[in-house]
Motif scaffolding. Sequence first.
Motif, PDB file in Angstrom:
ATOM      1  N   ARG A   1       0.946  -1.303  -0.081  1.00 23.77           N
ATOM      2  CA  ARG A   1       0.083   0.035   0.130  1.00 23.77           C
ATOM      3  C   ARG A   1       1.011   1.214   0.294  1.00 23.77           C
ATOM      4  N   VAL A   2       0.322   2.085  -0.769  1.00 24.97           N
ATOM      5  CA  VAL A   2       1.249   3.695  -0.815  1.00 24.97           C
ATOM      6  C   VAL A   2      -0.044   4.621  -0.494  1.00 24.97           C
ATOM      7  N   ALA A   3       0.439   5.214   0.431  1.00 26.71           N
ATOM      8  CA  ALA A   3      -0.656   6.645   0.918  1.00 26.71           C
ATOM      9  C   ALA A   3      -0.260   7.936   0.649  1.00 26.71           C
ATOM     10  N   VAL A   4      -1.042   8.693   0.407  1.00 16.76           N
ATOM     11  CA  VAL A   4      -0.638  10.132  -0.022  1.00 16.76           C
ATOM     12  C   VAL A   4      -1.731  10.954   0.798  1.00 16.76           C
ATOM     13  N   ARG A   5      -1.213  11.762   1.725  1.00 18.40           N
ATOM     14  CA  ARG A   5      -2.320  12.425   2.658  1.00 18.40           C
ATOM     15  C   ARG A   5      -1.685  13.759   2.538  1.00 18.40           C
ATOM     16  N   ALA A   6      -2.725  14.861   2.689  1.00 21.37           N
ATOM     17  CA  ALA A   6      -2.641  16.413   2.942  1.00 21.37           C
ATOM     18  C   ALA A   6      -3.440  16.746   4.140  1.00 21.37           C
ATOM     19  N   ILE A   7      -2.473  17.209   5.087  1.00 23.48           N
ATOM     20  CA  ILE A   7      -3.417  17.286   6.370  1.00 23.48           C
ATOM     21  C   ILE A   7      -3.358  19.250   6.568  1.00 23.48           C
ATOM     22  N   ARG A   8      -4.352  19.818   6.680  1.00 24.48           N
ATOM     23  CA  ARG A   8      -4.424  21.133   7.037  1.00 24.48           C
ATOM     24  C   ARG A   8      -3.689  21.377   8.367  1.00 24.48           C
ATOM     25  N   GLN A   9      -3.086  22.413   8.344  1.00 24.63           N
ATOM     26  CA  GLN A   9      -2.211  22.990   9.477  1.00 24.63           C
ATOM     27  C   GLN A   9      -2.455  24.426   9.602  1.00 24.63           C
ATOM     28  N   GLY A  10      -3.742  24.856  10.022  1.00 21.03           N
ATOM     29  CA  GLY A  10      -3.841  26.136   9.909  1.00 21.03           C
ATOM     30  C   GLY A  10      -3.959  26.797   8.378  1.00 21.03           C
ATOM     31  N   PRO A  11      -3.151  27.785   8.005  1.00 20.65           N
ATOM     32  CA  PRO A  11      -3.211  28.484   6.595  1.00 20.65           C
ATOM     33  C   PRO A  11      -2.326  27.425   5.898  1.00 20.65           C
ATOM     34  N   ALA A  12      -1.243  26.403   6.391  1.00 22.15           N
ATOM     35  CA  ALA A  12      -0.815  25.462   5.598  1.00 22.15           C
ATOM     36  C   ALA A  12      -1.020  24.062   5.481  1.00 22.15           C
ATOM     37  N   HIS A  13      -0.351  23.246   4.794  1.00 22.14           N
ATOM     38  CA  HIS A  13      -0.648  21.796   4.611  1.00 22.14           C
ATOM     39  C   HIS A  13       0.541  21.042   4.798  1.00 22.14           C
ATOM     40  N   ASP A  14       0.458  19.981   5.654  1.00 23.46           N
ATOM     41  CA  ASP A  14       1.530  19.043   5.557  1.00 23.46           C
ATOM     42  C   ASP A  14       1.196  17.946   4.466  1.00 23.46           C
ATOM     43  N   ILE A  15       2.046  17.509   3.640  1.00 26.29           N
ATOM     44  CA  ILE A  15       1.859  16.463   2.640  1.00 26.29           C
ATOM     45  C   ILE A  15       2.669  15.425   3.060  1.00 26.29           C
ATOM     46  N   ILE A  16       2.084  14.087   3.171  1.00 30.50           N
ATOM     47  CA  ILE A  16       2.657  12.923   3.837  1.00 30.50           C
ATOM     48  C   ILE A  16       2.734  12.033   2.428  1.00 30.50           C
ATOM     49  N   VAL A  17       3.753  11.290   2.422  1.00 32.57           N
ATOM     50  CA  VAL A  17       3.801  10.179   1.299  1.00 32.57           C
ATOM     51  C   VAL A  17       4.439   8.810   2.266  1.00 32.57           C
ATOM     52  N   GLU A  18       3.743   7.870   2.174  1.00 31.59           N
ATOM     53  CA  GLU A  18       4.136   6.718   2.981  1.00 31.59           C
ATOM     54  C   GLU A  18       3.782   5.249   2.297  1.00 31.59           C
ATOM     55  N   ASP A  19       4.602   4.492   2.654  1.00 30.44           N
ATOM     56  CA  ASP A  19       4.148   3.149   2.128  1.00 30.44           C
ATOM     57  C   ASP A  19       3.715   2.090   3.318  1.00 30.44           C
ATOM     58  N   SER A  20       3.487   0.648   2.976  1.00 30.03           N
ATOM     59  CA  SER A  20       2.881   0.019   4.038  1.00 30.03           C
ATOM     60  C   SER A  20       4.124  -0.317   4.788  1.00 30.03           C
ATOM     61  N   ALA A  21       5.360  -0.507   4.193  1.00 30.74           N
ATOM     62  CA  ALA A  21       6.391  -0.798   5.350  1.00 30.74           C
ATOM     63  C   ALA A  21       6.754   0.144   6.215  1.00 30.74           C
ATOM     64  N   ALA A  22       6.430   1.585   5.875  1.00 34.43           N
ATOM     65  CA  ALA A  22       6.996   2.472   6.835  1.00 34.43           C
ATOM     66  C   ALA A  22       5.624   2.980   7.713  1.00 34.43           C
ATOM     67  N   ALA A  23       4.423   2.611   7.571  1.00 37.27           N
ATOM     68  CA  ALA A  23       3.178   3.045   8.328  1.00 37.27           C
ATOM     69  C   ALA A  23       3.244   2.259   9.512  1.00 37.27           C
TER      70      ALA A  23
END
Length: 202
Positions: free
Chosen positions: A180-202
């Motif tokens: 599995r590969v996951a791409v997520r964008a998480i809102r942090q106030g006016p900015a966003h954290d973008i996270i890319v991870e795979d099943s081995a790193a989760a």
Amino acid sequence: MATVADLRKSRQTLEFQAQQLAELAERYLEQKAAAETANRAKSDFLANMSHELRTPLTHIIGFAEVMEQQFFGDIGNPRYVQYANHIRQSGEYLHGVISDVLEMSRLDAGQVVLQAHEIDLTQTLTEAVDAGRAEAAAKNVAIEFDAPADSRVFADPDLLKRIIGNPDEERIKFTPEAGRVAVRAIRQGPAHDIIVEDSAAA
């Protein structure tokens, strides 16, 4: 007399310190100039290397595609077609790596101008993720994507896609089958954290 002697000694100390500072400043300028010269030489070397490698790679990719598509007639054994396909894919991969090295050289030299404007973050990330879905499906790797709706950010969309696409492609490539590969964008106030991870790193 003691006061005069102390003053003379203090003046001599200050003069010595000033001389030391001047020598340090001169040495700093020399080292800075040397570092800038070395950096320019590195950038020139990478640019020349990239050009010299990309030219024959373009020919390799083109000829492999001609053989793969059998433009001039039946190539014979089906394995040759498969080999031509591998040659083309490997050539395209190397071409991409070389292009990335050249792009990093340009970034390091300050030669890349950002074309930043307000964009829809979710749509831009969706396009970047969709580019890797075919490769993921071929390896039976699931892609998970999550981003908040109506996310407007100020960024260069093309560079953002490349930033997301490169680690996404690498994780798909090295993630085991059925991973599995996951791409997520998480809102942090006016900015966003973008996270890319795979099943081995989760």
